[in-house]
Design a protein around this motif. Structure first.
Motif, mmCIF file in Angstrom:
data_model
loop_
_atom_site.group_PDB
_atom_site.id
_atom_site.type_symbol
_atom_site.label_atom_id
_atom_site.label_comp_id
_atom_site.label_asym_id
_atom_site.label_seq_id
_atom_site.Cartn_x
_atom_site.Cartn_y
_atom_site.Cartn_z
ATOM 1 N N LEU A 57 0.851 -1.198 0.000
ATOM 2 C CA LEU A 57 0.000 0.000 0.000
ATOM 3 C C LEU A 57 0.882 1.242 0.000
ATOM 4 O O LEU A 57 0.720 2.141 0.820
ATOM 5 N N GLY A 58 1.869 1.238 -0.921
ATOM 6 C CA GLY A 58 2.741 2.404 -1.042
ATOM 7 C C GLY A 58 2.144 3.377 -2.050
ATOM 8 O O GLY A 58 0.926 3.487 -2.184
ATOM 9 N N LYS B 61 -1.548 1.049 8.205
ATOM 10 C CA LYS B 61 -2.023 2.148 7.348
ATOM 11 C C LYS B 61 -3.481 2.445 7.663
ATOM 12 O O LYS B 61 -4.216 1.560 8.093
ATOM 13 N N SER C 212 0.349 -4.234 4.135
ATOM 14 C CA SER C 212 1.639 -3.549 4.049
ATOM 15 C C SER C 212 2.492 -3.957 5.246
ATOM 16 O O SER C 212 2.042 -4.698 6.123
ATOM 17 N N THR D 51 -1.663 2.504 -3.176
ATOM 18 C CA THR D 51 -2.661 3.447 -2.660
ATOM 19 C C THR D 51 -3.482 4.038 -3.808
ATOM 20 O O THR D 51 -4.703 4.129 -3.737
ATOM 21 N N LEU E 288 -6.444 3.956 5.315
ATOM 22 C CA LEU E 288 -6.825 4.462 3.981
ATOM 23 C C LEU E 288 -8.326 4.423 3.898
ATOM 24 O O LEU E 288 -8.931 3.364 4.079
ATOM 25 N N ASP F 106 -1.605 -5.425 8.282
ATOM 26 C CA ASP F 106 -0.163 -5.216 8.198
ATOM 27 C C ASP F 106 0.603 -6.347 8.875
ATOM 28 O O ASP F 106 0.082 -7.015 9.771
ATOM 29 N N CYS G 102 -7.379 -2.299 6.087
ATOM 30 C CA CYS G 102 -5.916 -2.440 6.021
ATOM 31 C C CYS G 102 -5.406 -3.480 7.004
ATOM 32 O O CYS G 102 -5.805 -3.497 8.177
ATOM 33 N N SER H 32 3.953 -1.761 7.470
ATOM 34 C CA SER H 32 3.542 -0.969 8.635
ATOM 35 C C SER H 32 2.045 -0.658 8.533
ATOM 36 O O SER H 32 1.472 -0.717 7.445
#
Ligand code: NAP
Ligand code: GLV
Length: 315
Positions: free
Chosen positions: A142-143, A168, A164, A147, A170, A177, A175, A166
């Motif tokens: 999800l960079g 997140k 991801s 994104t 959104l 992680d 999300c 770390s």
């Protein structure tokens, strides 16, 4: 003397040099292997540089990757230490990737391969078609790219989950992680997208075990994989096995462990595989040279470089 060098053995370095001279006519631009005096080279822009190429320049101030990924630069064991590495983060490249993701998600969701096959046989088969809201797309990574793709898929009405390293937050995206939440993410996912960087942690991540954890509750009855991250992330034999056993419905693959994909690869002729030649999101010379020239101008005025690679994370 401050020179800029393109090291792009698999691309036409001269057309890149022309694009850079267009936006920065004052720059002394050189193209590998014609480096001139090595002491003069202050900036290098690279794509798939040969090993040991970048250690030759004692006065290097920054290295620019000509793509978003930096795995080929970081894999050089003699990469000079302490030199900042800048990667591409630009709306043009990001938009291109989202086009690819939306195209391939829709292609599988609307079963375009089946329609094309029917057309080739003059078959009028009006099968059940579910709405986007019946499909959950899971994005690994999800960079910058993940994104943007998530936002555009949400606009189409798909449910979107993401994973991801770390945590997140959104809007509209559930999300997950870290390794501990990977299985829960996979269990929600009908169409899996990889927009992960190539690192030791992501190598081989799309394997038979991961595929066995993907949801089979989606409209297609089995999951789909779309890999536009890096080829090292999927295990080709496991993809083929999962397609042949029906555990996987289909796959779109833009990237491969070895590129170009060998003509002998069984992936080419597989009826459930869509292959694209690592062109999900091309780097446009005019756009990227303008980005690089802008960074150098700011850096030479004493400002910080941005979109720097974190060497500890490896991306
Ligand atoms: P980015 O902004 O650095 O995003 C990378 C994402 O991956 C981040 O969300 C990161 O998590 C996540 N990640 C990394 N390692 C992870 C791990 N071990 N476990 C879980 N998540 C992990 O990169 P980007 O600009 O979006 O680009 C992503 C990749 O796309 C590039 O590295 C490149 O390989 C590929 N790419 C392919 C093409 C093509 O044409 N096929 C074009 C451009 C880029 P955090 O957010 O927590 O750091
Ligand atoms: C392409 O693969 C990129 O990393 O930009």
């Amino acid at each position: 003397m401050s020179a800029f060098l393109f090291v792009t053995p698999s691309w036409d370095g001269h057309s890149w040099a022309k694009a850079l001279r267009h936006v920065a006519p004052h720059m002394d631009v050189r193209v590998w292997p014609d480096c001139g005096r090595e002491e003069d080279v202050h900036y290098v822009a690279a794509w798939l540089p040969p090993a040991n190429a970048l250690k030759r320049f004692p006065n290097l101030k920054a290295i620019f990757s000509l793509g978003a990924g930096v795995d080929a630069i970081l894999s050089d064991p003699t990469l000079p230490s302490g030199i900042p590495i800048v990667r591409v983060n630009d709306a043009d490249l990001t938009g291109r990737m989202s086009e690819y993701i939306v195209l391939h998600v829709l292609m599988h969701h609307r079963q375009m391969r089946r329609l094309a096959d029917n057309q080739s046989k003059r078959v009028w088969e009006n099968f059940d078609q579910r709405p986007a809201s019946a499909m959950t797309v899971g994005i690994m990574g999800l960079g910058v790219l993940g994104t943007d793709a998530a936002r555009k898929l949400l606009m189409m009405g798909f449910k979107v989950v993401g994973w991801s390293r770390s945590a997140k937050a959104l809007h509209g995206v559930r999300c997950f992680d870290g390794a501990s939440q990977l299985d829960a993410f996979l269990n929600e996912t009908d169409i899996l997208i990889s927009l992960l960087p190539a690192t030791p942690e992501t190598d081989g991540i799309i394997n038979r075990e991961l595929i066995s954890k993907l949801s089979c509750r989606g409209p297609l009855g089995a999951p789909v994989i779309i890999n536009a991250g890096r080829g090292r992330q999927h295990v080709e034999a496991d993809i083929l096995h999962s397609l042949d056993t029906g555990r996987l419905h289909a796959a779109s693959l833009d990237v491969f462990a070895s590129e170009p994909l060998s003509t002998a690869s069984p992936l080419w002729a597989h009826p459930k595989v869509v292959i694209t030649p690592h062109n999900a999101a091309d780097s446009d010379p005019a756009v990227i040279c303008s980005y690089v020239a802008g960074q150098i101008a700011r850096f030479e005025r004493g400002e910080e470089l941005v979109n720097l690679v974190d060497l500890k994370r490896g991306y």
